[in-house]
Scaffold this motif. Structure first.
Motif, PDB file in Angstrom:
ATOM      1  N   ILE A  21       0.859  -1.182   0.000  1.00  0.00           N
ATOM      2  CA  ILE A  21       0.000   0.000   0.000  1.00  0.00           C
ATOM      3  C   ILE A  21       0.890   1.225   0.000  1.00  0.00           C
ATOM      4  O   ILE A  21       1.581   1.506   0.969  1.00  0.00           O
ATOM      5  N   ASP A  22       0.941   1.904  -1.129  1.00  0.00           N
ATOM      6  CA  ASP A  22       1.647   3.176  -1.159  1.00  0.00           C
ATOM      7  C   ASP A  22       0.884   4.116  -2.080  1.00  0.00           C
ATOM      8  O   ASP A  22      -0.134   3.746  -2.659  1.00  0.00           O
ATOM      9  N   ARG A  23       1.369   5.320  -2.201  1.00  0.00           N
ATOM     10  CA  ARG A  23       0.678   6.355  -2.972  1.00  0.00           C
ATOM     11  C   ARG A  23      -0.792   6.454  -2.568  1.00  0.00           C
ATOM     12  O   ARG A  23      -1.681   6.517  -3.409  1.00  0.00           O
ATOM     13  N   VAL A  24      -1.050   6.405  -1.278  1.00  0.00           N
ATOM     14  CA  VAL A  24      -2.424   6.552  -0.801  1.00  0.00           C
ATOM     15  C   VAL A  24      -2.859   7.987  -1.049  1.00  0.00           C
ATOM     16  O   VAL A  24      -2.181   8.921  -0.640  1.00  0.00           O
ATOM     17  N   ARG A  25      -3.986   8.150  -1.759  1.00  0.00           N
ATOM     18  CA  ARG A  25      -4.389   9.507  -2.117  1.00  0.00           C
ATOM     19  C   ARG A  25      -5.045  10.218  -0.939  1.00  0.00           C
ATOM     20  O   ARG A  25      -5.996   9.697  -0.361  1.00  0.00           O
ATOM     21  N   LYS A  70     -12.453   9.846  -4.637  1.00  0.00           N
ATOM     22  CA  LYS A  70     -11.165  10.262  -5.199  1.00  0.00           C
ATOM     23  C   LYS A  70     -10.034  10.078  -4.193  1.00  0.00           C
ATOM     24  O   LYS A  70      -8.918   9.769  -4.572  1.00  0.00           O
ATOM     25  N   VAL A 113      -3.657   0.617   7.323  1.00  0.00           N
ATOM     26  CA  VAL A 113      -2.235   0.766   7.032  1.00  0.00           C
ATOM     27  C   VAL A 113      -1.870   2.243   6.878  1.00  0.00           C
ATOM     28  O   VAL A 113      -0.884   2.727   7.428  1.00  0.00           O
ATOM     29  N   ALA A 115      -3.370   4.845   8.137  1.00  0.00           N
ATOM     30  CA  ALA A 115      -3.398   5.514   9.436  1.00  0.00           C
ATOM     31  C   ALA A 115      -2.086   5.257  10.171  1.00  0.00           C
ATOM     32  O   ALA A 115      -1.525   6.159  10.801  1.00  0.00           O
ATOM     33  N   TYR A 117       0.863   4.619   8.771  1.00  0.00           N
ATOM     34  CA  TYR A 117       1.917   5.422   8.135  1.00  0.00           C
ATOM     35  C   TYR A 117       1.886   6.843   8.678  1.00  0.00           C
ATOM     36  O   TYR A 117       2.910   7.432   9.005  1.00  0.00           O
TER      37      TYR A 117
END
Lengths: 351, 410
Positions: A21-25, A70, A113, A115, A117
Motif C-alpha cells: 500500500i503506497d501512494r495513498v491519495r 477520489k 495501514v 493511518a 503510516y
C-alpha cells in the motif's frame, strides 16, 4: 508454449498482484497558522506513501470528496483553541496543531495501514522536534523485521505464484486430456489395447507431472532472477513437496476428466475448482480469517499446503522439521484423491 | 446484400425459414417484411427470448452459480486481522514491564503469551526463533533486564521487537500497532497530556470490517461474468447449430441483430443482479445507504457493458466452448486482478494502471462501493457512467463490424 506461457504468467502476475500500500491519495485541509502544520504537510508531501491530491485552506465538505471516491483520507490541521488545557490546567508548551484524520473506511485494509503510516510520520516529527528541545523518550522500540526486511509484498506473493502455476498447468491440461480422447473416440483404441487401467492412468499423469516440474523450476528461475527473491531453504524439499502436490492435483484433474463428458464441461469444472482453490489457499488473503464452517475447505485444499510450504522454504529457509505435518496432510489428501480417481477410472474403463 | 437476393434462394432454405414463424419474414412474404426497424428489432428480441426460455436448466445454473460463489467467497475473502500471536520474553520481570505487557494483552488485536512461563527449561530466545519460523508467532517482544531501572533513572531503554515480515501487509499492521501501544505507554508513564493529539475517525465503516469492501466488489465481478457469459453463447450457439446462416441471409440489418440479441439478456442479468444484491444486503448485512434508482441506472449501464463483451466474443469465437472459455478468461481475470477488487490500483505499475482504465469493473467497483456503502448519488459518478457507456458503444460497434464482415464472407 510450454516455455513462454509460464514466463509471461509469472511476470505479469508478479506485477499485478501487489498488496503493497503506497501512494495513498489524501487531501489536506490546513486551517492552522502553526509552523508545525506546514512542516508536517511538507513531510507528507515528500513520502512515497502518500499522494497529496490537494491542499486547501478553507473548511470543506469532506463527505462529498469521499462519495466521489477520489481520496482515501482527508487530513485536517486546526489550531488548538486554547493554549491551556482545561482539565490539567497545564499549558501546552509546544503548541502543536490539532490534527484530525478522516478516513474512508470501506477499504479497511488500506485505511488501517495508511493511518499507521501517518502516525509514524507524526511520531518521527515530534521526536526530532522534541529532542531538539532537550527531551528524552523513556522507552524506544527497536524493531527487527525478519524474513522480509524490506516488507516487499512480492517476496510473499512470488513463491505463491510458482505454486499457482503448477495448479494452472496441472488442472487445465490434464482435465481435458481423457475427455478429448473420449470425444475423438481414440479412447476405444486405448481400451482394447493390452494396457491395464493403472498403466493408462500413469501414462496419462506422468508426462504432465514432468512438464509441471519443469515449469516449476522455470518459474523459480524467473522469480529469483527477475523479482530478486532469494531462496533460503533447500530446493530438494521443494521438489518433494511439489511431487506430492502434483499427485493430488493431477489425480483430481483426471477425476474431472473421467466424470465430464465434454471438454467444455471439463474446463468449466477445472475453472471453478481452480478459483476456489486459489481463493481459499492463503495466496491473497490470510486463511486464518476463513470462518470455521469453511475451514474444512482450506484443510482439504492441496494448494493451501503447497503455498504454505513453498513460502517457508523460500522466505524462512525452514527445514522439513518445520513443515512435516503439512507435508503429511498433503500426502494424505494426495493418497485419497489418487485412490478415488483410480477407482473411478477403473470403473470408467470397464464400461 | 441486395433484396433481390431473396428471390434466388434455394427452396430448402425457404422452407427452413418458414419453420420459424416468429421471425416475421420469409421470401414469400417479402412484401410483409416490416419496414420499420423497431418491428424488426422486436422480432429478434422475441426470437432470443424463445432461446432463453427453451433452456430452463442453463437458466437455473446461471441463477444459482453466482449465489453459490457469493456464499463461499463472501465468507472466505477477508483481510480482517485479529488474534496476532505475540510471544513475550520478560527479562525484567518488574511492575513496569508487567504494565507494558498488560497494555498488549488488553489490546483486541494481540494474543500474548509469556515464553518463559510456557516453555520453562529451554532458552526462550531459541524457542521464540523456532515459533517465529514455524509461523506460530507473528511477533516476539524482548524486555531487557534493566528496563525498569533505566526508566527510573531517566535514561532511554530499548525494547526488542522481532516481527515475522513474510506477509508484508500483516507485518506492517503489527508494526504500527506496536508503535501506537508504546506511545500510549509512554504518555501514561510521563503522566503528561499527549503532546499532540491525532484524532482518527473512520467513516462509513466504523467497525473496519473488510466485508464492506469485498462483498460489493464480489457483486460487481459476478455480474460482469454472468452477463458476458449470457451473450457470449447467443451467437456462437447459432454458429454451432448452423442457424446463423439464416440470420445472415435475412433482411435484418446488422445493428438490429446485435442490439436485438443484447436486449433480452439485460432483463435476465438485471434479475440476477437483484438476487445477488439482496443476498449481499440481507445475508451479509451490507448497509444500503444510497438510492436504489441510482444503483439501478449504473447497474444497467454496467450490465450492457458486460453483455457487449459477450456479444463481441461470440461473433469471433467459432463455437460455444471457445466462447465460454474466452469469456471466463477475459472477464474474470482483469476484473479480479486489475479493477481494485483486492489489490489497490494506486500501487500498480503505470502501464497496468492504464490497462485498468479499460476494465469496466474498475468503474463499477468505484460506483457500487460509493452508492451502496457511502450513499453517493448520480452526480458523483458522471465520468464513470460515461466511461461505461463509451465502453459498451465501442464494443457493440466492433461486434457489428465483425458480424457484418462474417456476413459478407458467406
Amino acid at each position: 508454449m510450454i516455455f513462454i506461457s509460464p514466463l509471461i504468467q509469472i511476470i505479469l502476475l508478479g506485477y499485478v498482484v501487489k498488496t503493497d500500500i503506497d501512494r495513498v491519495r489524501v487531501e489536506i485541509v490546513n486551517l492552522s497558522q502553526n509552523i508545525h502544520a506546514v512542516r508536517i504537510i511538507n513531510r507528507i508531501q515528500h513520502t512515497p506513501l502518500f499522494n497529496v491530491e490537494g491542499i486547501y485552506y478553507q473548511d470543506r465538505d469532506c463527505m462529498e470528496t469521499f462519495k466521489k471516491g477520489k481520496v482515501k483520507a482527508v487530513i485536517v490541521f486546526r489550531d488548538a483553541l486554547e493554549r491551556v488545557d482545561k482539565k490539567t490546567g497545564r499549558e501546552n508548551p509546544l503548541k502543536y496543531p490539532e490534527i484530525q484524520v478522516i478516513m474512508d473506511g470501506i477499504d479497511s485494509n488500506t485505511s488501517s495501514v495508511a493511518a499507521g503510516y501517518f502516525n509514524g510520520i507524526i511520531k518521527k516529527y515530534i521526536l526530532t522536534d522534541v529532542e531538539r528541545k532537550g527531551f528524552r523518550m523513556p522507552v524506544e522500540n527497536k524493531t527487527l523485521i525478519r524474513f522480509n526486511p524490506r516488507l516487499r509484498s512480492i517476496n510473499y506473493i512470488g513463491p505463491g505464484i510458482v505454486a499457482l502455476l503448477l495448479t494452472l498447468v496441472g488442472l487445465f491440461l490434464t482435465s481435458v486430456s481423457i475427455v478429448r480422447e473420449k470425444e475423438q473416440q481414440t479412447m476405444d483404441t486405448l481400451l482394447i489395447s493390452p494396457l491395464t487401467a493403472l498403466q493408462i492412468y500413469i501414462g496419462k499423469a506422468l508426462p504432465m507431472a514432468i512438464i509441471c516440474i519443469f515449469q516449476m523450476f522455470l518459474g523459480i528461475g524467473v522469480v529469483t532472477l527477475w523479482f530478486d527473491i532469494s531462496i533460503r531453504g533447500n530446493l530438494l524439499y521443494l521438489l518433494l513437496t511439489a511431487v506430492v502436490f502434483l499427485f493430488a492435483t493431477l489425480s483430481y484433474a483426471l477425476l474431472i476428466s473421467t466424470i465430464a463428458s465434454t471438454q467444455q464441461q471439463a474446463l468449466f469444472f477445472a475453472w471453478f475448482s481452480m478459483i476456489t482453490f486459489i481463493l481459499l489457499s492463503g495466496l491473497f488473503t490470510p486463511t486464518e480469517n476463513v470462518p470455521p464452517a469453511f475451514q474444512f475447505l482450506v484443510k482439504i485444499n492441496p494448494l493451501s499446503y503447497m503455498i504454505k510450504i513453498i513460502r517457508e522454504i523460500f522466505l524462512k529457509g525452514n527445514g522439513i522439521e518445520y513443515f512435516y505435518k503439512d507435508l503429511l496432510s498433503l500426502a494424505a489428501i494426495a493418497v485419497t484423491v489418487v485412490t478415488v480417481s483410480l477407482l473411478n477410472f477403473k470403473r470408467f474403463i470397464s464400461k | 446484400m441486395s433484396r433481390n437476393y431473396w428471390f434466388h434462394l434455394s427452396s430448402t432454405a425457404r422452407t427452413l425459414f418458414e419453420k420459424s414463424p416468429h421471425i416475421e419474414r420469409s421470401p414469400r412474404f417479402y412484401n410483409k417484411t416490416p419496414r420499420s426497424g423497431v418491428k424488426r428489432l422486436k422480432a429478434v428480441i422475441v426470437k432470443e427470448f424463445a432461446h432463453i426460455l427453451r433452456d430452463p436448466t442453463s437458466l437455473t445454473i446461471i441463477f444459482l452459480m453466482p449465489l453459490l460463489m457469493m456464499f463461499i467467497y463472501g465468507y472466505s475473502i477477508s483481510f480482517d486481522l485479529e488474534h496476532i500471536q505475540v510471544g513475550i520474553i520478560d527479562f525484567s520481570n518488574t511492575d513496569l514491564s508487567h504494565r507494558l505487557i498488560k497494555k498488549f494483552s488488553n489490546n483486541r488485536y494481540f494474543v500474548v503469551e509469556d515464553l518463559r512461563e510456557k516453555y520453562p527449561g529451554v532458552n526462550p530466545m531459541e524457542e521464540g526463533e523456532k515459533l517465529l519460523k514455524a509461523g506460530a508467532l507473528k511477533e516476539v517482544m524482548i524486555i531487557p533486564v534493566d528496563f525498569a531501572q533505566k526508566i527510573k533513572n531517566g535514561q532511554t531503554t530499548d525494547v526488542g521487537i522481532i516481527i515475522d515480515g513474510s506477509d508484508s501487509n500483516i507485518a506492517n499492521l503489527v508494526y504500527q500497532y506496536n508503535e501506537s501501544i508504546m506511545m500510549e505507554f509512554i504518555t501514561e508513564l510521563q503522566k503528561v497530556e499527549k503532546l499532540l493529539s491525532v484524532k482518527t475517525s473512520i467513516l462509513f465503516n466504523p467497525e473496519v470490517k473488510s466485508s464492506f469492501f469485498f462483498i460489493p466488489g464480489l457483486v460487481a465481478i459476478l455480474l460482469m461474468m454472468i452477463s458476458a457469459i449470457l451473450t457470449s453463447l447467443s451467437i456462437s450457439r447459432e454458429k454451432e447449430s448452423g442457424s446463423i446462416d439464416l440470420i445472415f441471409i435475412s433482411p435484418l440489418r446488422t445493428r438490429e441483430i446485435i442490439i436485438g440479441k443484447t436486449i433480452p439478456y439485460i432483463g435476465v442479468a438485471l434479475g440476477i443482479g437483484a438476487v445477488i444484491l439482496l443476498f449481499a444486503r440481507f445475508w451479509f448485512g451490507i448497509p444500503f445507504r444510497g438510492s436504489i434508482t441510482v444503483l439501478f441506472i449504473f447497474s444497467f449501464l454496467y450490465i450492457v457493458a458486460g453483455l457487449s463483451i459477450g456479444i463481441l466474443i461470440s461473433t469471433i469465437a467459432p463455437n460455444q466452448k471457445v466462447a465460454m472459455f474466452a469469456t471466463l478468461l477475459i472477464t474474470m481475470l482483469p476484473s479480479i486482478m486489475l479493477s481494485g477488487f483486492i489489490f489497490p490500483l494506486d500501487s500498480l505499475a503505470p502501464v497496468l494502471r492504464a490497462i485498468a482504465h479499460i476494465v469496466p469493473a474498475t468503474y463499477f467497483l468505484r460506483i457500487i462501493r460509493g452508492v451502496v456503502v457511502k450513499g453517493a448519488s448520480l452526480k458523483h459518478f458522471v465520468m464513470e457512467g460515461a466511461a461505461l457507456i463509451i465502453f459498451a458503444a465501442v464494443l457493440l460497434t466492433l461486434a457489428g463490424i465483425k458480424f457484418s464482415r462474417n456476413r459478407k464472407k458467406k
